[in-house]
Design an enzyme around this catalytic site. Structure first.
Site, mmCIF file in Angstrom:
data_model
loop_
_atom_site.group_PDB
_atom_site.id
_atom_site.type_symbol
_atom_site.label_atom_id
_atom_site.label_comp_id
_atom_site.label_asym_id
_atom_site.label_seq_id
_atom_site.Cartn_x
_atom_site.Cartn_y
_atom_site.Cartn_z
ATOM 1 N N ARG A 38 18.043 -0.786 -9.856
ATOM 2 C CA ARG A 38 16.947 -1.729 -9.574
ATOM 3 C C ARG A 38 17.528 -3.043 -9.059
ATOM 4 N NH1 ARG A 38 15.200 0.443 -14.658
ATOM 5 N NH2 ARG A 38 13.389 1.774 -14.391
ATOM 6 N N VAL A 66 5.091 -5.904 -10.165
ATOM 7 C CA VAL A 66 5.578 -4.529 -10.369
ATOM 8 C C VAL A 66 6.910 -4.327 -9.636
ATOM 9 C CG1 VAL A 66 5.021 -2.083 -10.053
ATOM 10 C CG2 VAL A 66 3.193 -3.690 -10.535
ATOM 11 N N ALA A 85 0.838 -1.209 0.000
ATOM 12 C CA ALA A 85 0.000 0.000 0.000
ATOM 13 C C ALA A 85 0.869 1.255 0.000
ATOM 14 C CB ALA A 85 -0.930 -0.019 1.211
ATOM 15 N N HIS A 89 13.751 -4.802 -17.985
ATOM 16 C CA HIS A 89 13.392 -3.480 -17.452
ATOM 17 C C HIS A 89 14.622 -2.940 -16.748
ATOM 18 C CE1 HIS A 89 10.884 -0.317 -15.982
ATOM 19 N NE2 HIS A 89 10.900 -0.706 -14.722
HETATM 20 N N1 APR Z 1 4.055 -7.656 2.647
HETATM 21 C C1 APR Z 1 3.238 -6.653 2.264
HETATM 22 N N2 APR Z 1 3.679 -5.406 2.023
HETATM 23 C C2 APR Z 1 4.993 -5.176 2.160
HETATM 24 C C3 APR Z 1 5.908 -6.183 2.537
HETATM 25 C C4 APR Z 1 5.383 -7.470 2.783
HETATM 26 N N3 APR Z 1 6.164 -8.492 3.154
HETATM 27 N N4 APR Z 1 7.135 -5.632 2.587
HETATM 28 C C5 APR Z 1 7.011 -4.349 2.254
HETATM 29 N N5 APR Z 1 5.715 -4.058 1.989
HETATM 30 C C6 APR Z 1 5.116 -2.782 1.633
HETATM 31 C C7 APR Z 1 5.672 -1.614 2.433
HETATM 32 O O1 APR Z 1 5.151 -1.599 3.767
HETATM 33 C C8 APR Z 1 5.260 -0.436 1.605
HETATM 34 O O2 APR Z 1 4.003 0.083 2.026
HETATM 35 O O3 APR Z 1 5.402 -2.419 0.294
HETATM 36 C C9 APR Z 1 5.135 -1.004 0.184
HETATM 37 C C10 APR Z 1 6.130 -0.408 -0.792
HETATM 38 O O4 APR Z 1 5.791 0.915 -0.971
HETATM 39 P P1 APR Z 1 6.849 2.088 -1.265
HETATM 40 O O5 APR Z 1 7.998 1.959 -0.319
HETATM 41 O O6 APR Z 1 6.093 3.360 -1.340
HETATM 42 O O7 APR Z 1 7.441 1.688 -2.697
HETATM 43 P P2 APR Z 1 6.766 1.978 -4.123
HETATM 44 O O8 APR Z 1 7.235 3.279 -4.642
HETATM 45 O O9 APR Z 1 5.315 1.714 -4.048
HETATM 46 O O10 APR Z 1 7.478 0.847 -4.998
HETATM 47 C C11 APR Z 1 7.184 -0.519 -4.780
HETATM 48 O O11 APR Z 1 7.414 -1.073 -7.092
HETATM 49 O O12 APR Z 1 8.119 0.197 -8.908
HETATM 50 C C12 APR Z 1 8.499 -0.755 -7.952
HETATM 51 O O13 APR Z 1 10.874 -0.370 -7.639
HETATM 52 C C13 APR Z 1 9.597 -0.247 -7.049
HETATM 53 O O14 APR Z 1 10.117 -2.358 -6.036
HETATM 54 C C14 APR Z 1 9.436 -1.126 -5.847
HETATM 55 C C15 APR Z 1 7.919 -1.365 -5.807
#
Ligand code: APR
Length: 314
Positions: A91, A121, A13, A178
């Site tokens: 990445r 993603v 989220a 990518h």
């Molecule tokens: N289970 C569920 N959610 C998780 C877990 C897990 N085990 N580990 C991490 N998360 C959640 C985090 O709590 C966080 O809310 O994944 C979310 C990642 O969100 P952001 O840090 O805002 O990252 P974001 O910019 O959304 O990117 C997510 O997508 O584009 C790719 O490179 C990017 O790998 C990255 C991913």
């Protein structure tokens, strides 16, 4: 707007996940279940998005949870959970941390939705599709990486800006992994049906190709914390829409190749027909020797990540 009770689960989220949830709900194509490991985060964002529904004129349900049982019988599962890159990181730096996260969330989610289509993603994207294929045991038709839609959207935007034309009239073609080795193909990119090389000089095209390869890093450097999420979320919406509405759009997506483009057993970005069954066909186009060389160099970069995954298998 009509209500559609199909179910999309978005895991993670954070920036990409919450924005994708917003786009999907506001497009009126599915109810959205937002999942995160952090307590309160998916619930809070889902509630906030739901409270926007009367203003955005939709009646889709948006539900936040930390419990995968709530995601039972999802039609599509979008995996965005993991670390995003920071300035100075590639990445690939995210590989081992995100492998553990993706493996865990895919195992949990697919247990409740054995017939879902998975869209990955989390980066490094192509490697994470390998992880998800293994963790889910799903056939390759139902495990698809979101990369090419984003990379080609970036290329389209740069072409449109440069020529001063509508981005809707620009169609661009990007193959490969990518990463920095992705292969934008100007020959197969068009503006209102006119091949790009008819409208732009080779050195200008090359500048835009390089900017496309560097597209993610350019945003990371500007943001200074985190990575791109608006265009990635729009790319997710495109793919989810093509699946749920069986549009059979021709989109570049990361899929497991089995001999296509002379690549076997590796996930790469290629044009596919994306419909209700997931990958309905992989489209092979003829490539020049130099294009094929560039694609195989890109495959080499993905292979080295897959080798690291194999060597560090827990
Ligand atoms: N289970 C569920 N959610 C998780 C877990 C897990 N085990 N580990 C991490 N998360 C959640 C985090 O709590 C966080 O809310 O994944 C979310 C990642 O969100 P952001 O840090 O805002 O990252 P974001 O910019 O959304 O990117 C997510 O997508 O584009 C790719 O490179 C990017 O790998 C990255 C991913």
């Amino acid at each position: 707007m009509p209500v559609c009770r199909r179910k999309v689960t978005v895991i993670g989220a954070g920036n990409v996940g919450a924005t994708a949830a917003q786009r999907i709900a506001e497009a009126g194509i599915a109810d959205v279940y937002l999942v995160d490991v952090v307590e309160g985060l998916p619930q809070g964002k889902a509630l906030d998005l739901l409270e926007a529904a009367p203003l955005q004129h939709h009646d889709q349900m948006i539900y936040g949870t930390n419990d995968y049982a709530d995601t039972t019988e999802s039609d599509v599962i979008v995996v965005t959970a993991g670390m995003a890159r920071q300035p100075g990181q590639t990445r690939d730096d995210l590989l081992l941390k995100n492998r553990a996260i993706v493996r865990d969330v895919v195992k949990k989610a697919t247990q409740y939705s054995p017939d879902a289509i998975l869209i990955l993603v989390t980066n490094p994207l192509d490697a994470m599709v390998h992880v998800a294929l293994e963790a889910s045991g799903f056939p390759r038709e139902r495990v698809i990486g979101m990369a090419g839609v984003l990379d080609s959207a970036r290329f389209r935007s740069f072409i449109a800006q440069d020529l001063g034309v509508s981005a809707s009239d620009v169609s661009a073609f990007v193959l490969g992994g990518h990463g920095d080795t992705m292969v934008p193909l100007p020959r197969y990119s068009t503006v209102g049906g006119i091949p790009l090389p008819e409208l732009m000089k080779p050195d200008r095209i090359e500048t835009l190709v390089q900017r496309t390869r560097n597209g993610g890093a350019e945003v990371v450097a500007l943001l200074k914390a985190g990575s791109a999420f608006y265009a990635p979320a729009s790319s997710v919406l495109h793919m989810v829409d093509s699946i749920l509405n069986d549009r059979k759009r021709v989109l570049p997506c990361a899929v497991l190749l089995r001999g296509e483009y002379k690549i076997d057993g590796l996930v790469m970005g290629v044009p596919i027909i994306l419909g209700a069954a997931g990958v309905e066909r992989i489209i092979e186009v003829s490539l020049t020797d130099s294009e094929l060389d560039a694609l195989h160099a890109s495959a080499g970069a993905v292979q080295s990540l897959v080798d690291t995954l194999e060597a560090t298998k827990g």
